[in-house]
Design a protein around this motif. Sequence first.
Motif, short mmCIF file in Angstrom:
data_model
loop_
_atom_site.label_atom_id
_atom_site.label_comp_id
_atom_site.label_asym_id
_atom_site.label_seq_id
_atom_site.Cartn_x
_atom_site.Cartn_y
_atom_site.Cartn_z
N LEU A 34 -74.62 -65.34 62.32
CA LEU A 34 -74.17 -65.96 61.08
C LEU A 34 -74.16 -67.48 61.26
O LEU A 34 -73.14 -68.06 61.66
CB LEU A 34 -72.77 -65.45 60.70
N PRO A 35 -75.29 -68.15 61.01
CA PRO A 35 -75.38 -69.59 61.25
C PRO A 35 -74.31 -70.41 60.53
O PRO A 35 -73.96 -71.50 60.96
CB PRO A 35 -76.78 -69.95 60.74
N GLY A 36 -73.75 -69.87 59.45
CA GLY A 36 -72.70 -70.58 58.73
C GLY A 36 -71.45 -70.82 59.56
O GLY A 36 -70.60 -71.63 59.19
N LEU A 37 -71.32 -70.14 60.69
CA LEU A 37 -70.18 -70.37 61.58
C LEU A 37 -70.33 -71.65 62.40
O LEU A 37 -69.37 -72.10 63.02
CB LEU A 37 -70.01 -69.19 62.54
N ASN A 38 -71.53 -72.23 62.40
CA ASN A 38 -71.79 -73.42 63.21
C ASN A 38 -70.75 -74.50 62.93
O ASN A 38 -70.49 -74.84 61.78
CB ASN A 38 -73.20 -73.96 62.93
N THR A 39 -70.13 -74.99 63.96
CA THR A 39 -69.10 -76.04 63.99
C THR A 39 -67.72 -75.58 63.52
O THR A 39 -66.79 -76.37 63.52
CB THR A 39 -69.49 -77.31 63.19
N LEU A 40 -67.56 -74.32 63.13
CA LEU A 40 -66.27 -73.86 62.62
C LEU A 40 -65.29 -73.44 63.71
O LEU A 40 -64.09 -73.34 63.48
CB LEU A 40 -66.45 -72.72 61.62
N GLY A 41 -65.80 -73.13 64.90
CA GLY A 41 -64.92 -72.75 66.00
C GLY A 41 -64.31 -71.37 65.85
O GLY A 41 -63.22 -71.12 66.38
N ILE A 42 -64.98 -70.47 65.13
CA ILE A 42 -64.49 -69.10 64.98
C ILE A 42 -65.66 -68.12 65.03
O ILE A 42 -66.80 -68.49 64.75
CB ILE A 42 -63.73 -68.89 63.65
N SER A 43 -65.37 -66.89 65.37
CA SER A 43 -66.33 -65.80 65.29
C SER A 43 -65.55 -64.50 65.24
O SER A 43 -64.33 -64.48 65.44
CB SER A 43 -67.30 -65.83 66.47
N LEU A 44 -66.28 -63.42 64.99
CA LEU A 44 -65.67 -62.10 64.86
C LEU A 44 -66.49 -61.07 65.60
O LEU A 44 -67.66 -61.28 65.88
CB LEU A 44 -65.60 -61.68 63.39
N ALA A 45 -65.88 -59.94 65.85
CA ALA A 45 -66.60 -58.78 66.35
C ALA A 45 -65.87 -57.54 65.87
O ALA A 45 -64.64 -57.53 65.74
CB ALA A 45 -66.66 -58.79 67.88
N LEU A 68 -62.26 -64.58 67.42
CA LEU A 68 -62.37 -65.41 68.62
C LEU A 68 -62.35 -66.88 68.24
O LEU A 68 -62.84 -67.26 67.17
CB LEU A 68 -63.63 -65.05 69.40
N SER A 69 -61.82 -67.70 69.12
CA SER A 69 -61.59 -69.13 68.83
C SER A 69 -62.80 -70.00 69.15
O SER A 69 -62.64 -71.15 69.54
CB SER A 69 -60.37 -69.62 69.61
N SER A 70 -63.98 -69.45 68.98
CA SER A 70 -65.21 -70.20 69.23
C SER A 70 -66.33 -69.59 68.40
O SER A 70 -66.35 -68.37 68.21
CB SER A 70 -65.58 -70.14 70.72
N GLN A 71 -67.25 -70.40 67.94
CA GLN A 71 -68.41 -69.87 67.22
C GLN A 71 -69.34 -69.13 68.17
O GLN A 71 -70.14 -68.31 67.76
CB GLN A 71 -69.17 -70.99 66.52
#
Length: 175
Positions: free
Chosen positions: A37-48, A126-129
């Motif tokens: 999900l490129p839209g997460l770029n620079t947001l500092g978050i991710s999911l699983a 998670l606290s990182s993209q």
Amino acid sequence: MTRKRTEKGESYPTHVEPAKTENPLGSQVTQVFVDQLPGLNTLGISLARIDFAPKGLNPPHTHPWGTEILIVVEGTLYVGFVTSNQDGNRLFTKVLNKGDVFVFPIGLIHFQLNVGYGNAVAIAALSSQNPGTITIANALFKSDPPISPEVLTKAFQVDKSTIDYLQKQSWYDNN
């Protein structure tokens, strides 16, 4: 995974189907990191999303660049992490039920095991993209090129035949 398009033509996931858990671990991780999900770029978050068959395991692993917050959506999970050498390699565990939350600190080895009788599902934030994922068994016994048996025999204080056996195993990657 169902995808939707933005006005600019980019696509993003809108629905994640239950993953197939018919594998040696009985679990499957569906990552939504910046690569998916490129839209997460620079947001500092991710999911699983982690799907578990009964007795399914998300094996010991670490995220070197992100803290993980796990929420159980369905089922019962036994979870834990191990502190660093400086903190005595202390194991922290908990049995989680639907709605329970647990935090795995950045970089620490952790795991989840379905201890219920049915399937289980958890969502990890998670606290990182791009938190990275290092599955311990894969890293040690399936590196390319392989880690020298001399190093592994001394590190684990076992004989070479044990290391040879471990390096020949088919370590499944559930990511």
